[in-house]
Design an enzyme around this catalytic site. Structure first.
Site, PDB file in Angstrom:
ATOM      1  N   ARG A   1      19.742 -22.314  15.502  1.00 12.03           N
ATOM      2  CA  ARG A   1      18.454 -21.698  15.818  1.00 12.03           C
ATOM      3  C   ARG A   1      18.221 -20.395  15.058  1.00 12.03           C
ATOM      4  NH1 ARG A   1      15.176 -24.584  16.710  1.00 12.03           N
ATOM      5  NH2 ARG A   1      14.319 -23.571  14.890  1.00 12.03           N
TER       6      ARG A   1
ATOM      7  N   LYS B   1       3.926  -2.495   6.886  1.00 18.82           N
ATOM      8  CA  LYS B   1       3.520  -3.244   8.075  1.00 18.82           C
ATOM      9  C   LYS B   1       4.416  -4.470   8.185  1.00 18.82           C
ATOM     10  CE  LYS B   1      -1.319  -1.756   8.301  1.00 18.82           C
ATOM     11  NZ  LYS B   1      -2.736  -2.184   8.267  1.00 18.82           N
TER      12      LYS B   1
ATOM     13  N   LYS C   1      -1.573  10.365   3.027  1.00 21.86           N
ATOM     14  CA  LYS C   1      -2.653   9.563   3.580  1.00 21.86           C
ATOM     15  C   LYS C   1      -3.717  10.444   4.224  1.00 21.86           C
ATOM     16  CE  LYS C   1      -1.303   5.657   5.514  1.00 21.86           C
ATOM     17  NZ  LYS C   1      -1.692   4.678   4.476  1.00 21.86           N
TER      18      LYS C   1
ATOM     19  N   GLU D   1      -3.735   8.939  -1.255  1.00 26.15           N
ATOM     20  CA  GLU D   1      -4.768   8.002  -0.837  1.00 26.15           C
ATOM     21  C   GLU D   1      -6.133   8.666  -1.006  1.00 26.15           C
ATOM     22  OE1 GLU D   1      -5.924   6.904   3.528  1.00 26.15           O
ATOM     23  OE2 GLU D   1      -4.247   5.605   2.949  1.00 26.15           O
TER      24      GLU D   1
ATOM     25  N   ASP E   1      -8.547   3.515  -1.776  1.00 25.44           N
ATOM     26  CA  ASP E   1      -8.477   2.873  -0.462  1.00 25.44           C
ATOM     27  C   ASP E   1      -9.850   2.472   0.045  1.00 25.44           C
ATOM     28  OD1 ASP E   1      -7.046   2.005   1.849  1.00 25.44           O
ATOM     29  OD2 ASP E   1      -7.791   3.764   2.913  1.00 25.44           O
TER      30      ASP E   1
END
Length: 289
Positions: A106, A141, A173, A203, A224
């Site tokens: 598994r 992510k 960012k 960014e 972005d």
């Protein structure tokens, strides 16, 4: 032709992860297998079959799962890592004690199916831009605990890895910019603190922000969520200012839009989609008996 740049991390890094996942599944023991085969001496052969077409990834990892349970198990791949396989194809044969094969089944299958699904979906994105001088890159992510393997799978699919973690490079960012009081202030403060040779990526969402990033000598500029028209203008401004600066496009990248984004002239396109939106590739293990 899509090229793969995949490279597995060393086993000293992966083994503890694989052992933890085996412990999670085995618990206090495989009740079914140990009751049926208490002597642990029965040998058997298992075959891995692809139940739907796709890119196969994770075979070396699956082999390691069985190795950790029994070093005498022989896991023999029948296809290359990253190979496209049609439904029904035999992709591996495994020889060893019945209990080790059943106990590891598994965990090994789950990992291979997850990674194969990511590699398959990544390949779809890469094929859209394969003839253009641009690279698809992944993002942070990822599933907690699986990042190192999920990013390996995007490599198998033909993408490049973006930074593995926060310590790989500086990425300024929108929230950093707001907290610091602007792009210029953020770059200046960070440059004083970071070690050589870390790069600084910024960014940007407007042409004014692009120009500020250029003025303060950012190494990489991310465009972005820009429209194609705005992105094209930004690329032209950056190239004219300094052709050595790398340009990354990000935000709402889909199979339908990635080609148009690539044609603006950016160097990299980053998206989380190959990891966050992929489905597992169905594989099965069958014994010869």
């Amino acid at each position: 032709m899509v090229k793969s740049f995949s490279s597995l991390p060393p086993w000293i890094v992966l083994d503890s992860m694989l052992q933890n996942w085996l412990v999670e599944d085995i618990g206090r023991g495989d009740r079914t297998t140990s009751a049926l085969f208490p002597t642990k001496t029965i040998q058997n052969t298992a075959k891995w079959i692809v139940k739907e077409s796709g890119i196969v990834a994770g075979l070396p990892i699956a082999a390691r799962v069985f190795y950790l349970l029994d070093r005498n198990v022989r896991f023999i791949p029948q296809v290359s890592e990253g190979e496209w396989c049609e439904k029904g194809k035999l992709i591996a044969e495994i020889f060893g004690n019945f209990d080790a094969l059943l106990t590891g089944e598994r965990v090994a299958l789950n990992l291979a199916m997850r990674l194969s699904g990511i590699a398959t979906f990544t390949r779809k994105y890469v094929e859209k831009i394969a003839d253009l001088p641009v690279q698809l890159v992944d993002t942070r992510k990822t599933t907690p605990g699986l990042r190192i393997l999920e990013k390996y799978a995007t490599q198998v699919g033909g993408a490049r890895n973006h930074r593995m973690g926060l310590d790989d490079a500086v990425m300024i960012k929108d929230n950093h910019i707001a907290a610091a009081g602007g792009i210029g202030e953020a770059i200046s403060r960070i440059r004083e603190m970071i070690p050589y040779p870390l790069t600084i990526e910024v960014e940007t969402e407007t042409l004014a922000e692009v120009e500020t990033a250029l003025k303060h000598e950012a190494d990489i500029i991310m465009l972005d969520n820009m429209s194609l028209e705005l992105m094209t203008q930004a690329v032209k401004i950056i190239r004219q200012y300094n052709n050595q600066i790398k340009i990354e496009a990000s935000g709402n990248i889909t199979l339908e839009t990635i080609r148009n984004v690539a044609e603006t002239g950016v160097d990299y396109i980053s998206t989380s989609a190959p990891i966050t939106r992929s489905t597992w590739l169905d594989l099965s293990m069958k014994f010869s008996c």
